[in-house]
Design an enzyme around this catalytic site. Structure first.
Site, PDB file in Angstrom:
ATOM      1  N   GLU A 118      -2.324 -89.365 -33.008  1.00  0.00           N
ATOM      2  CA  GLU A 118      -1.199 -88.476 -32.742  1.00  0.00           C
ATOM      3  C   GLU A 118       0.140 -89.148 -33.030  1.00  0.00           C
ATOM      4  OE1 GLU A 118      -3.326 -85.429 -29.587  1.00  0.00           O
ATOM      5  OE2 GLU A 118      -2.404 -87.224 -28.778  1.00  0.00           O
ATOM      6  N   GLY A 121      -1.490 -94.286  -6.338  1.00  0.00           N
ATOM      7  CA  GLY A 121      -1.320 -93.790  -7.703  1.00  0.00           C
ATOM      8  C   GLY A 121      -1.101 -92.293  -7.748  1.00  0.00           C
ATOM      9  N   GLY A 169      -1.050 -90.384 -10.581  1.00  0.00           N
ATOM     10  CA  GLY A 169      -1.482 -89.817 -11.863  1.00  0.00           C
ATOM     11  C   GLY A 169      -2.353 -88.587 -11.621  1.00  0.00           C
TER      12      GLY A 169
END
Lengths: 439, 439
Positions: free
Chosen positions: A174, A10, A12
């Site tokens: 948002e 990963g 991220g």
């Protein structure tokens, strides 16, 4: 002798930080070979994904090639492949491309949207975790106005101009604020048959208030700010059904052609790969040093880990938490390889919470400080630009935001998904006939 | 009484200019109702598409919503729909969404890639006309390096790192130069198993020289500049076959996993819609006033029109020519509606030709002036920024170019197509196994 091999799954926040920390500490301690594997070639700055989904930023403004971020580390190799399983006995990560033996494994493959047993909702209510999701939602959002412009039936037009966001966390808030801004400001002069300002934007939260991680006064401020922008906020409201024509809320029905899912996440299938104990959302239960009980050489970082802070509260699934875990694990593995056995447990330090509501309105809580309104909004913007990777991205995002602020425009209003069939268009809108003479 | 209705098909350079000119002249002459229909929501600045395909710019940097470009005109309506046919008797444009009656029709639907009877080559050798094409080529181009990094077979690796561009016009030359720059500079530090600088980039031209629209000395300069960047330029060379593993050039074979088609265009099927006389490439033969012989109220503009200049040479398929035709037609229709019958024929004025070869090298010919090298390159850059629509786009592109020039980096290195299956990956690369211990 070959150096111990560390495989990180990963790219991220957690994976990148683990790789950086490990490469840095390994230099002074003992050599390691690091492999970072991800099915995408890019790291995505997820906190700003909603801005891609609402046409404010381009995908490349918030993404960066993983191998470019990490290209200074000679002991690190980046591989683009999809992990399909882990053999913890033989210590091999299987991917669709090749097998990766490891001495240490860091799992940081994150989470995806959860539909709470209603996977069939995914096609009508897409979530927002990757760039592709953002591009898909952007296309649906903008296409709804295009369809409404040529719809001849008032009910259909209302349905096309109704946008439902499910989930009142930061992403949902948002998205709702940003969609309202596009409808009320950006698009207001661009259509002839519809008035985009008449759009209905509905934010649905199952709990008693939006932004539950923040204190109640800030939740209330955010709700008032959204309502001032024309967003309908429904709290204590559960979605009981979703389909291509709208959402059901128990006995109430909202006809809507666009639904965005921001209500929950489920971990990637990493717990199954290693047969580890996990919570209901699939997050792996870890030891105090973030290793997997029974597998001392396997660590879990980021949203994938189920960790408690010092007060016994769950560590939230946010970027700073993922980075802290990644950094802790990188340092720990470097120390282990060097023969150190001191195992200080991971301690999470909560910096704060923040969410933007729209133009000149955000809520920020850092320690005992609370900010709202214009000052909170400025703080939010500066913090996000600061954490973006790459000088160019920071600059382009800053300029784009300034330009959007001054002109109310949005620079990335492209309807393009690569696969038009994946954009669900209500059948009624496709077949409608208007009398073009009536322009 | 309703105003005469003008339908414009296509939101490219010709369609946008026709709409602008018509709206402007109609204000002082006589009212019209204008409808512009396009299957995309955006106008794309095609001269810079190759920069999206080679990861220098983002799609949104060179595209703009059509309705946003034209939103100042109250007598103009933009519709996103795909034209399926024209009934010239009933004077109706049929689309997949609705029918559009017209009094005057402007056809400006452009051209697409032509494979000279080998449509089966399209899937292995994509062309570059739309943003989706650019995104697709970008994904294939970048993915080739990712696959090569994990390939364990030297022949496969060589095939993955061989890039063939078919067609030596401006698009082919610009693609080849830009790909060379990415391979030799941008990516040079990002891989461990491969050296991207070893990539082979081959530009194939059937005619005797590249850039045939330019004088021979400039063609030669461009070829030398490309060769200095490491591009192999093959002239007088015909592609006899294309498949997923490479191209055949008569008896010669080049193994390559990435092929880009820049060799020819064919008109959109507009000639068939109106049963008009057309040339071999499907371009509609027009009268001196750009109307279709026999259909006085139907006009053709841009790449779709087969027009000769005053010397009897065909008007080239470039942006300035499309704009001139659009402007001429817009003005002519406004005059007709107002009852004027003076029909001055369309006269093409050729401003010049230019193409960039790579960093600090371009060829420019304007009248008798010729520029090459750094000055030519600067001129090319300033001209392209000047013609971009929108202050923000100009600024972001200028900043991005400056940044790329200084750092050799590229900001849009994203592998994302929306539909990963459409990216053709050689089967061998997918199944290769490396010994990861050999890192």
């Amino acid at each position: 002798m070959t150096s111990p091999r560390v495989v990180i799954v990963g790219g991220g926040f957690a994976g990148i930080e683990a790789a950086r920390a490990l490469a840095k500490y390994a230099e002074t301690l003992a050599p390691v070979d690091i492999i970072l594997v991800d099915r995408q070639n890019h790291h995505c700055f997820q906190p700003l994904l909603y801005q891609v989904a609402t046409a404010a930023l381009s995908p490349a403004d918030i993404a960066w090639p993983i191998r470019s971020i990490l290209n200074r580390q000679p002991n690190l190799r980046v591989i683009m492949a999809k992990v399909t399983g882990v053999d913890t006995q033989a210590r091999i990560v299987h991917t669709d491309e090749l097998d990766l033996p490891y001495d240490y494994l860091v799992l940081a493959s994150g989470v995806t949207h959860a539909y709470f047993g209603h996977d069939e909702w995914e096609s009508v209510a897409p979530g927002l975790k990757q760039l592709e999701d953002a591009r898909h939602i952007r296309a649906r959002f903008l296409l709804a106005f295009e369809r409404a412009e040529i719809a001849d039936d008032e009910a259909l037009r209302r349905k096309l101009l109704t946008f439902v966001i499910v989930g009142g966390g930061p992403t949902g808030v948002e998205m709702a604020g940003s969609m309202a801004e596009v409808a009320k400001e950006t698009l207001k002069s661009d259509f002839r048959e519809i008035d985009p300002r008449m759009s209905r934007i509905v934010l649905i939260e199952a709990g008693p208030r939006i932004l539950p991680a923040l204190p109640e006064n800030l939740s209330n401020y955010a709700q008032r700010a959204l309502e001032k922008m024309g967003v309908e906020v429904l709290v204590n409201t559960k979605v009981t059904d979703c389909d291509a024509d709208g959402v059901s809320l128990g006995d109430t029905r909202i006809d809507a052609s666009t639904i965005v899912w921001a209500a929950g996440v489920v971990a990637s299938p990493a717990a199954q790969w290693i047969h580890a104990e996990h919570d209901r959302a699939g997050r792996i239960m870890v030891a105090p040093d973030l290793s997997v009980p029974g597998l001392q050489n396997v660590f879990v970082a980021g949203d994938l880990a189920s960790v408690k802070d010092q007060d016994g509260k769950p560590v939230p699934g946010i970027a700073p938490a993922a980075k802290q875990m990644g950094r802790y694990i990188g340092r720990l593995i470097a120390a282990r390889v060097a023969g150190e056995t001191d195992n200080k447990p991971f301690v999470y330090s909560h910096a704060g919470d923040l969410a933007t509501v729209g133009r000149r309105a955000a809520v920020v809580k850092i320690g005992r400080f609370e900010l709202t309104g214009f000052i909170g909004w400025l703080f939010w913007g500066i913090a996000h630009i600061y954490f973006l990777i790459g000088l160019r991205n920071r600059f382009v995002v800053a300029v784009t935001w300034l330009w959007s602020y001054l002109t109310f425009r949005r620079g990335a209003r492209l309807i393009s998904t690569g696969d038009n069939n994946s954009v669900v268009i209500p059948e009624g809108a496709r077949r409608s006939r208007v009398n073009p003479r009536s322009v």
